[in-house]
Design a protein around this motif. Sequence first.
Motif, PDB file in Angstrom:
ATOM      1  N   PHE A 117       0.731  -1.010  -0.100  1.00  0.00           N
ATOM      2  CA  PHE A 117      -0.046   0.079  -0.031  1.00  0.00           C
ATOM      3  C   PHE A 117       0.746   1.311  -0.071  1.00  0.00           C
ATOM      4  CE2 PHE A 117      -3.854  -2.448   2.153  1.00  0.00           C
ATOM      5  CZ  PHE A 117      -4.185  -2.659   0.989  1.00  0.00           C
ATOM      6  N   LYS A 118       2.209   1.270  -0.526  1.00  0.00           N
ATOM      7  CA  LYS A 118       3.141   2.423  -0.537  1.00  0.00           C
ATOM      8  C   LYS A 118       2.394   3.600  -1.070  1.00  0.00           C
ATOM      9  CE  LYS A 118       7.608   3.906  -1.651  1.00  0.00           C
ATOM     10  NZ  LYS A 118       8.842   3.556  -2.366  1.00  0.00           N
ATOM     11  N   ASP A 119       1.726   3.309  -2.244  1.00  0.00           N
ATOM     12  CA  ASP A 119       1.158   4.298  -3.026  1.00  0.00           C
ATOM     13  C   ASP A 119      -0.149   4.721  -2.829  1.00  0.00           C
ATOM     14  OD1 ASP A 119       3.393   4.667  -4.872  1.00  0.00           O
ATOM     15  OD2 ASP A 119       2.775   3.194  -6.225  1.00  0.00           O
ATOM     16  N   GLU A 120      -0.880   3.920  -2.115  1.00  0.00           N
ATOM     17  CA  GLU A 120      -2.415   4.200  -1.902  1.00  0.00           C
ATOM     18  C   GLU A 120      -2.646   4.829  -0.668  1.00  0.00           C
ATOM     19  OE1 GLU A 120      -4.750   0.831  -2.056  1.00  0.00           O
ATOM     20  OE2 GLU A 120      -3.403  -0.230  -3.603  1.00  0.00           O
ATOM     21  N   MET A 121      -1.310   5.010   0.312  1.00  0.00           N
ATOM     22  CA  MET A 121      -1.778   5.604   1.682  1.00  0.00           C
ATOM     23  C   MET A 121      -0.524   6.439   2.046  1.00  0.00           C
ATOM     24  SD  MET A 121      -3.248   2.164   3.621  1.00  0.00           S
ATOM     25  CE  MET A 121      -4.509   1.311   2.845  1.00  0.00           C
ATOM     26  N   PHE A 122      -0.548   7.456   3.149  1.00  0.00           N
ATOM     27  CA  PHE A 122       0.501   7.976   3.819  1.00  0.00           C
ATOM     28  C   PHE A 122       0.247   7.634   5.344  1.00  0.00           C
ATOM     29  CE2 PHE A 122      -2.467  11.422   3.005  1.00  0.00           C
ATOM     30  CZ  PHE A 122      -2.523  11.940   4.276  1.00  0.00           C
ATOM     31  N   ARG A 123       1.582   7.836   6.119  1.00  0.00           N
ATOM     32  CA  ARG A 123       1.279   7.539   7.476  1.00  0.00           C
ATOM     33  C   ARG A 123       1.829   8.519   8.312  1.00  0.00           C
ATOM     34  NH1 ARG A 123       4.458   2.530   8.594  1.00  0.00           N
ATOM     35  NH2 ARG A 123       5.592   3.360   6.933  1.00  0.00           N
ATOM     36  N   ILE A 124       0.883   8.904   9.257  1.00  0.00           N
ATOM     37  CA  ILE A 124       1.542  10.003  10.247  1.00  0.00           C
ATOM     38  C   ILE A 124       1.752   9.276  11.736  1.00  0.00           C
ATOM     39  CG2 ILE A 124       0.988  11.895  11.411  1.00  0.00           C
ATOM     40  CD1 ILE A 124      -0.369  12.822   9.107  1.00  0.00           C
ATOM     41  N   GLY A 125       3.073   9.376  12.075  1.00  0.00           N
ATOM     42  CA  GLY A 125       3.204   8.926  13.641  1.00  0.00           C
ATOM     43  C   GLY A 125       2.917  10.045  14.666  1.00  0.00           C
ATOM     44  N   HIS A 126       2.166   9.876  15.443  1.00  0.00           N
ATOM     45  CA  HIS A 126       1.845  10.878  16.670  1.00  0.00           C
ATOM     46  C   HIS A 126       2.204  10.060  18.181  1.00  0.00           C
ATOM     47  CE1 HIS A 126      -2.144   9.076  16.192  1.00  0.00           C
ATOM     48  NE2 HIS A 126      -2.235   9.331  14.977  1.00  0.00           N
ATOM     49  N   MET A 127       3.605  10.097  17.965  1.00  0.00           N
ATOM     50  CA  MET A 127       3.671   9.411  19.269  1.00  0.00           C
ATOM     51  C   MET A 127       5.280   9.675  19.995  1.00  0.00           C
ATOM     52  SD  MET A 127       5.342   5.511  17.797  1.00  0.00           S
ATOM     53  CE  MET A 127       4.547   5.584  16.031  1.00  0.00           C
ATOM     54  N   GLY A 128       5.392   9.119  20.951  1.00  0.00           N
ATOM     55  CA  GLY A 128       6.758   9.652  21.657  1.00  0.00           C
ATOM     56  C   GLY A 128       6.529  10.746  22.550  1.00  0.00           C
ATOM     57  N   ASP A 129       7.198  11.742  22.128  1.00  0.00           N
ATOM     58  CA  ASP A 129       7.224  13.024  22.802  1.00  0.00           C
ATOM     59  C   ASP A 129       6.620  14.292  22.072  1.00  0.00           C
ATOM     60  OD1 ASP A 129       8.501  11.871  25.140  1.00  0.00           O
ATOM     61  OD2 ASP A 129      10.421  12.213  24.394  1.00  0.00           O
ATOM     62  N   HIS A 130       5.986  13.860  21.270  1.00  0.00           N
ATOM     63  CA  HIS A 130       5.433  15.050  20.263  1.00  0.00           C
ATOM     64  C   HIS A 130       3.990  15.505  21.360  1.00  0.00           C
ATOM     65  CE1 HIS A 130       7.669  15.353  16.964  1.00  0.00           C
ATOM     66  NE2 HIS A 130       7.524  14.038  16.551  1.00  0.00           N
ATOM     67  N   THR A 131       3.495  16.800  20.566  1.00  0.00           N
ATOM     68  CA  THR A 131       2.239  17.438  21.584  1.00  0.00           C
ATOM     69  C   THR A 131       1.196  17.526  20.478  1.00  0.00           C
ATOM     70  OG1 THR A 131       3.139  19.685  21.216  1.00  0.00           O
ATOM     71  CG2 THR A 131       3.848  18.446  23.171  1.00  0.00           C
ATOM     72  N   VAL A 132       0.066  17.882  20.908  1.00  0.00           N
ATOM     73  CA  VAL A 132      -1.023  18.410  20.014  1.00  0.00           C
ATOM     74  C   VAL A 132      -0.651  19.732  19.300  1.00  0.00           C
ATOM     75  CG1 VAL A 132      -3.487  19.195  19.723  1.00  0.00           C
ATOM     76  CG2 VAL A 132      -2.620  17.363  21.615  1.00  0.00           C
ATOM     77  N   GLY A 133       0.054  20.515  19.826  1.00  0.00           N
ATOM     78  CA  GLY A 133       0.412  21.878  19.003  1.00  0.00           C
ATOM     79  C   GLY A 133       1.295  21.350  17.939  1.00  0.00           C
ATOM     80  N   GLU A 134       2.271  20.565  18.028  1.00  0.00           N
ATOM     81  CA  GLU A 134       3.133  20.343  17.133  1.00  0.00           C
ATOM     82  C   GLU A 134       2.603  19.366  15.944  1.00  0.00           C
ATOM     83  OE1 GLU A 134       6.803  19.821  20.349  1.00  0.00           O
ATOM     84  OE2 GLU A 134       5.980  18.056  19.226  1.00  0.00           O
ATOM     85  N   LEU A 135       1.726  18.472  16.393  1.00  0.00           N
ATOM     86  CA  LEU A 135       0.724  17.805  15.164  1.00  0.00           C
ATOM     87  C   LEU A 135      -0.052  18.698  14.565  1.00  0.00           C
ATOM     88  CD1 LEU A 135       0.014  15.115  13.971  1.00  0.00           C
ATOM     89  CD2 LEU A 135      -1.725  14.851  15.613  1.00  0.00           C
ATOM     90  N   GLN A 136      -0.461  19.761  15.244  1.00  0.00           N
ATOM     91  CA  GLN A 136      -1.341  20.736  14.507  1.00  0.00           C
ATOM     92  C   GLN A 136      -0.686  21.513  13.515  1.00  0.00           C
ATOM     93  OE1 GLN A 136      -4.715  20.900  14.950  1.00  0.00           O
ATOM     94  NE2 GLN A 136      -4.557  21.791  12.871  1.00  0.00           N
ATOM     95  N   THR A 137       0.616  21.918  13.676  1.00  0.00           N
ATOM     96  CA  THR A 137       1.395  22.485  12.641  1.00  0.00           C
ATOM     97  C   THR A 137       1.515  21.956  11.633  1.00  0.00           C
ATOM     98  OG1 THR A 137       2.490  23.612  14.618  1.00  0.00           O
ATOM     99  CG2 THR A 137       3.707  23.647  12.400  1.00  0.00           C
ATOM    100  N   LEU A 138       1.777  20.456  11.837  1.00  0.00           N
ATOM    101  CA  LEU A 138       1.894  19.457  10.655  1.00  0.00           C
ATOM    102  C   LEU A 138       0.802  19.470   9.741  1.00  0.00           C
ATOM    103  CD1 LEU A 138       3.233  16.967   9.035  1.00  0.00           C
ATOM    104  CD2 LEU A 138       2.261  15.597  10.942  1.00  0.00           C
ATOM    105  N   LEU A 139      -0.420  19.458  10.553  1.00  0.00           N
ATOM    106  CA  LEU A 139      -1.864  19.307   9.841  1.00  0.00           C
ATOM    107  C   LEU A 139      -1.967  20.415   9.104  1.00  0.00           C
ATOM    108  CD1 LEU A 139      -3.814  17.500  12.553  1.00  0.00           C
ATOM    109  CD2 LEU A 139      -2.790  16.482  10.794  1.00  0.00           C
ATOM    110  N   ASP A 140      -1.628  21.761   9.789  1.00  0.00           N
ATOM    111  CA  ASP A 140      -2.032  22.978   8.903  1.00  0.00           C
ATOM    112  C   ASP A 140      -0.973  23.025   7.585  1.00  0.00           C
ATOM    113  OD1 ASP A 140      -3.318  23.689  11.116  1.00  0.00           O
ATOM    114  OD2 ASP A 140      -1.678  25.135  11.721  1.00  0.00           O
ATOM    115  N   ALA A 141       0.034  22.230   7.628  1.00  0.00           N
ATOM    116  CA  ALA A 141       0.833  22.040   6.311  1.00  0.00           C
ATOM    117  C   ALA A 141       0.225  21.136   5.330  1.00  0.00           C
ATOM    118  CB  ALA A 141       2.258  21.858   6.544  1.00  0.00           C
TER     119      ALA A 141
END
Length: 365
Positions: free
Chosen positions: A334-358
């Motif tokens: 499924f390499k072409d059909e999907m993309f994956r986001i890891g939201h784990m470890g020491d990340h925060t909601v704020g950092e993830l939101q910055t990624l989602l905005d991009a």
Amino acid sequence: MTTDDGFGRFFLPGPTEVRPEILRAQIGPMVGHRTPDTERIVERLQRGLRGLFGTDRPVYIAPSSATGLMEAAIRNGVRRKVLCLVNGAFSERFAKIARACGLEPVELAVDWGEAHTPEMVAEALDGGGFDAVTVVHCETSTGVLNPVEEIAAVAHEAGDVVVLVDGVTSVAGMEIHADAWGLDFILTGSQKALALPPGLALGVAQPGVLERAAANEARGLYFDFLAFEKNLEQNQTPTTPAVSLLYALSAQLDAIEREGVGCRAERHRAMASALYGWVEEARSGGIDVSIVAPEGYRSTTVTCLRPPAGWTGPEVQRALAERGFTIAPGYGRFKDEMFRIGHMGDHTVGELQTLLDALEEVLRP
């Protein structure tokens, strides 16, 4: 938690971004691995690791990737015939390992992106002569979360059956209760939700698995569970430990203790919830992106997404890389059909939101 050193822009589903202070912890002095210095480190690590795994049992610390302890689970825990629950690339790996070890794996496969239910496991075990079940708690290739507690319950009801669990992207990102859930063996790797450099595998075996290991002369040497048990009685490891990584693990466990295991799990749930909410808003705004895993079976540490028509997973990955963010395309078939986001470890909601905005900027028609 985004800092001047750039932390907060690396969202692979493993390896996970490592905080600079954890990287710096690795520069501690070399010590003899059969000395009181190392024994004190291992003893201190055991306290924190038992909390992460939800166990009173010793936690093995192996200098390897998580695949090493997957093979160890098979070699120590399976007598002959194993039911492998396959719903993605890493659950497939368990079956491949069993076959390579000369055992008899039978795959209970569902479509990638689907989960296994206790009912289908109970039906497969009925009269099948199985002595073990392998299951991936969180399938990193699809973001699906299997109900391992319920699966373990039906497996044990089927007789003398042990449950061997890949917890690579769940341990340290979700609350795990290895003892209470009846998980006969569960493992993880350092580079996922623990947010450490790669190179350590960690696992917990229950007494029933040790009984099987003792009866199996072909269990191997490097990953012999009985050797791990014997050495941990003296706060030692069977082979040369990765001392620098132990320093990093110690520093990270201290940080996790300060945050609290429950609070850490809640932070991961909050990140997953933020991503799910973003998907709903994006779809209502004309961006046809969707989550692969069905509701009720979604990981809180990694999410696999289908991009809008006209996009491939690698194209989304490259577009975000141009904006300074790292994500992963789909995995394997499924390499072409999907993309994956890891939201784990020491990340925060704020950092993830910055990624989602991009990401919204990238995908907006």
